[in-house]
Design an enzyme around this catalytic site. Structure first.
Site, PDB file in Angstrom:
ATOM      1  N   GLY A 131      19.996  37.392  89.295  1.00  0.00           N
ATOM      2  CA  GLY A 131      21.082  38.313  88.921  1.00  0.00           C
ATOM      3  C   GLY A 131      22.364  37.541  88.652  1.00  0.00           C
ATOM      4  O   GLY A 131      23.465  37.996  88.964  1.00  0.00           O
ATOM      5  N   GLY A 180      25.545  38.968  86.616  1.00  0.00           N
ATOM      6  CA  GLY A 180      26.316  40.109  87.118  1.00  0.00           C
ATOM      7  C   GLY A 180      27.708  39.719  87.587  1.00  0.00           C
ATOM      8  O   GLY A 180      28.105  38.556  87.519  1.00  0.00           O
ATOM      9  N   GLN A 181      28.435  40.727  88.091  1.00  0.00           N
ATOM     10  CA  GLN A 181      29.844  40.515  88.460  1.00  0.00           C
ATOM     11  C   GLN A 181      29.980  39.424  89.524  1.00  0.00           C
ATOM     12  O   GLN A 181      30.758  38.484  89.358  1.00  0.00           O
ATOM     13  CB  GLN A 181      30.446  41.826  88.988  1.00  0.00           C
ATOM     14  CG  GLN A 181      31.956  41.723  89.211  1.00  0.00           C
ATOM     15  CD  GLN A 181      32.499  42.746  90.222  1.00  0.00           C
ATOM     16  OE1 GLN A 181      31.748  43.381  90.944  1.00  0.00           O
ATOM     17  NE2 GLN A 181      33.806  42.875  90.251  1.00  0.00           N
ATOM     18  N   ASP A 206      18.460  35.663  85.279  1.00  0.00           N
ATOM     19  CA  ASP A 206      18.746  37.089  85.114  1.00  0.00           C
ATOM     20  C   ASP A 206      17.654  37.665  84.230  1.00  0.00           C
ATOM     21  O   ASP A 206      16.843  36.927  83.674  1.00  0.00           O
ATOM     22  CB  ASP A 206      20.142  37.297  84.489  1.00  0.00           C
ATOM     23  CG  ASP A 206      20.772  38.626  84.940  1.00  0.00           C
ATOM     24  OD1 ASP A 206      21.828  38.603  85.594  1.00  0.00           O
ATOM     25  OD2 ASP A 206      20.189  39.691  84.630  1.00  0.00           O
ATOM     26  N   TYR A 243      21.574  54.141  96.569  1.00  0.00           N
ATOM     27  CA  TYR A 243      22.006  52.749  96.737  1.00  0.00           C
ATOM     28  C   TYR A 243      22.223  52.439  98.220  1.00  0.00           C
ATOM     29  O   TYR A 243      21.739  51.426  98.739  1.00  0.00           O
ATOM     30  CB  TYR A 243      23.302  52.548  95.946  1.00  0.00           C
ATOM     31  CG  TYR A 243      23.963  51.206  96.110  1.00  0.00           C
ATOM     32  CD1 TYR A 243      23.351  50.042  95.655  1.00  0.00           C
ATOM     33  CD2 TYR A 243      25.235  51.108  96.688  1.00  0.00           C
ATOM     34  CE1 TYR A 243      23.981  48.811  95.793  1.00  0.00           C
ATOM     35  CE2 TYR A 243      25.866  49.889  96.821  1.00  0.00           C
ATOM     36  CZ  TYR A 243      25.237  48.746  96.373  1.00  0.00           C
ATOM     37  OH  TYR A 243      25.868  47.533  96.504  1.00  0.00           O
ATOM     38  N   LYS A 300      20.293  49.764 100.763  1.00  0.00           N
ATOM     39  CA  LYS A 300      20.989  48.698 101.489  1.00  0.00           C
ATOM     40  C   LYS A 300      20.753  48.831 102.990  1.00  0.00           C
ATOM     41  O   LYS A 300      20.559  47.844 103.698  1.00  0.00           O
ATOM     42  CB  LYS A 300      22.493  48.722 101.167  1.00  0.00           C
ATOM     43  CG  LYS A 300      22.809  48.283  99.732  1.00  0.00           C
ATOM     44  CD  LYS A 300      22.399  46.841  99.495  1.00  0.00           C
ATOM     45  CE  LYS A 300      22.616  46.370  98.066  1.00  0.00           C
ATOM     46  NZ  LYS A 300      22.069  45.028  97.807  1.00  0.00           N
ATOM     47  N   ILE A 348      34.490  44.913  94.962  1.00  0.00           N
ATOM     48  CA  ILE A 348      34.931  43.562  94.593  1.00  0.00           C
ATOM     49  C   ILE A 348      35.699  43.611  93.270  1.00  0.00           C
ATOM     50  O   ILE A 348      35.220  44.182  92.283  1.00  0.00           O
ATOM     51  CB  ILE A 348      33.726  42.601  94.456  1.00  0.00           C
ATOM     52  CG1 ILE A 348      32.851  42.637  95.715  1.00  0.00           C
ATOM     53  CG2 ILE A 348      34.209  41.186  94.163  1.00  0.00           C
ATOM     54  CD1 ILE A 348      33.481  42.106  96.972  1.00  0.00           C
TER      55      ILE A 348
END
Ligand code: SER
Length: 314
Positions: free
Chosen positions: A9, A12-13, A35, A143, A147, A173
């Site tokens: 990933g 991603g951000q 990714d 989500y 988690k 973030i």
């Protein structure tokens, strides 16, 4: 061949900035970025890159074997807002990718894992202010459920199979290099872009919704610090509470207005308001501060100055 790091990933951000930072520390060739596609070309061209679907166990395993990877940062996930639109996809990606890396560590292919958890593990029955490390976790988003369950599995693999997995509950973030995608805290990034581009922002949360947030530099520092901590220092093998700043849309708007006096905002809460309302306003992260000396550097005003300076250059 020296051992390597794999980031899943990486476009991603958080993944993208983590890749750059880890390459700075360990050298380009020792950090493999991956990714599902090559959407971020600057990242793809900045060092070794592999196309990997995080749901594909064999693809991850082959990459780890071919490159002698011993540490994996699993940054691929579907976030809170997207997860509500595609619940089964969120469950499939967020859970199976985690099982893949946990099982690779269990069988001895890799040695160490970073997996991000989130403030989304909390829910409406959690104490909202200074949410403690150990508290009620009844998440109401898909989500958040992934988690929370993921945290239980991390701790289980640590206790049962001695898997060295480390995790933190990231707040929202904020960064200027890569846009976030599909989260409820994304407004706090979009607002800076719109302040500079159009001078107006339509905010999808109400003006008084306070959420825990963090500037990217602090998030990357936390991620690297927890991975460098001595194993014995870590008393939590599910995920650590982590905090820096909390603010409302009105407060971030006002901090931007100090630099851009004509900036205007309107509040038009949508389905993401209910998600934000279910999360804490502030987090007690004293266990992380004690165990591995966590501390943040950026407050709201220093972050705003940095965001506007960096985005202004583009
Ligand atoms: N930033 C995430 C989201 O909004 C929370 O971990 O979904």
């Amino acid at each position: 061949m020296s051992s390597k790091i794999l980031i899943i990933g990486a476009c991603g951000q958080i993944g993208s900035e983590l890749t750059y930072k880890l390459r700075e520390i360990h050298g380009k060739k020792n950090v493999i970025a991956s990714d599902i596609n090559t959407r971020k070309l600057d990242l793809v061209n900045s060092g070794p890159f592999e196309i990997i679907d995080a749901k594909n166990f064999n693809a991850i395993k082959d990459c780890c074997k071919n490159h002698n990877v011993d540490t994996v940062y699993l940054m691929a996930a579907l976030l809170s807002a997207t997860g509500e639109k595609y619940p089964m996809e969120a469950w499939d990606l967020n859970m199976n990718s985690l099982f893949h890396v946990l099982n690779l560590a269990k069988e001895g292919t890799i040695k160490k894992i970073f997996w991000p958890s989130s403030i989304a593990v909390f829910g409406p029955t959690t104490p909202k202010q200074q949410t403690p490390q150990h508290t009620i976790c009844e998440p109401t988003t898909v989500y958040g459920i992934t988690k929370q369950v993921g945290e239980r599995w991390c701790e289980y693999y640590y206790n049962k199979y001695d898997v060295d997995v480390r995790s933190i509950r990231y707040p929202g973030i904020i960064s200027h290099k890569t846009m976030p995608g599909g989260g409820t805290t994304d407004y706090a990034v979009e607002i800076y872009h719109e302040a500079l581009q159009s001078g107006h922002y339509d905010c999808f949360l109400s003006e008084s919704t306070s959420l825990p947030m963090m500037f990217m530099d602090d998030a990357i520092k936390a991620t690297i610090d927890i991975m460098e901590a001595k194993p014995d220092a870590l008393s939590i093998r599910s995920a650590y509470n982590l905090a820096a700043i909390s603010f409302t849309p009105k407060e971030i708007y006002e901090s931007i207005k100090k630099h851009i006096p004509d900036f205007t905002i309107e509040y038009q809460p949508d389905f993401r308001q209910a998600i934000a309302d279910s999360w804490p306003s502030s987090i007690d992260d004293s266990v992380a501060r004690k165990d591995w000396d966590w501390k943040h550097d950026f407050d709201l005003n220093t972050m705003t100055a940095e965001m506007l300076r960096e985005l202004g250059k583009k």
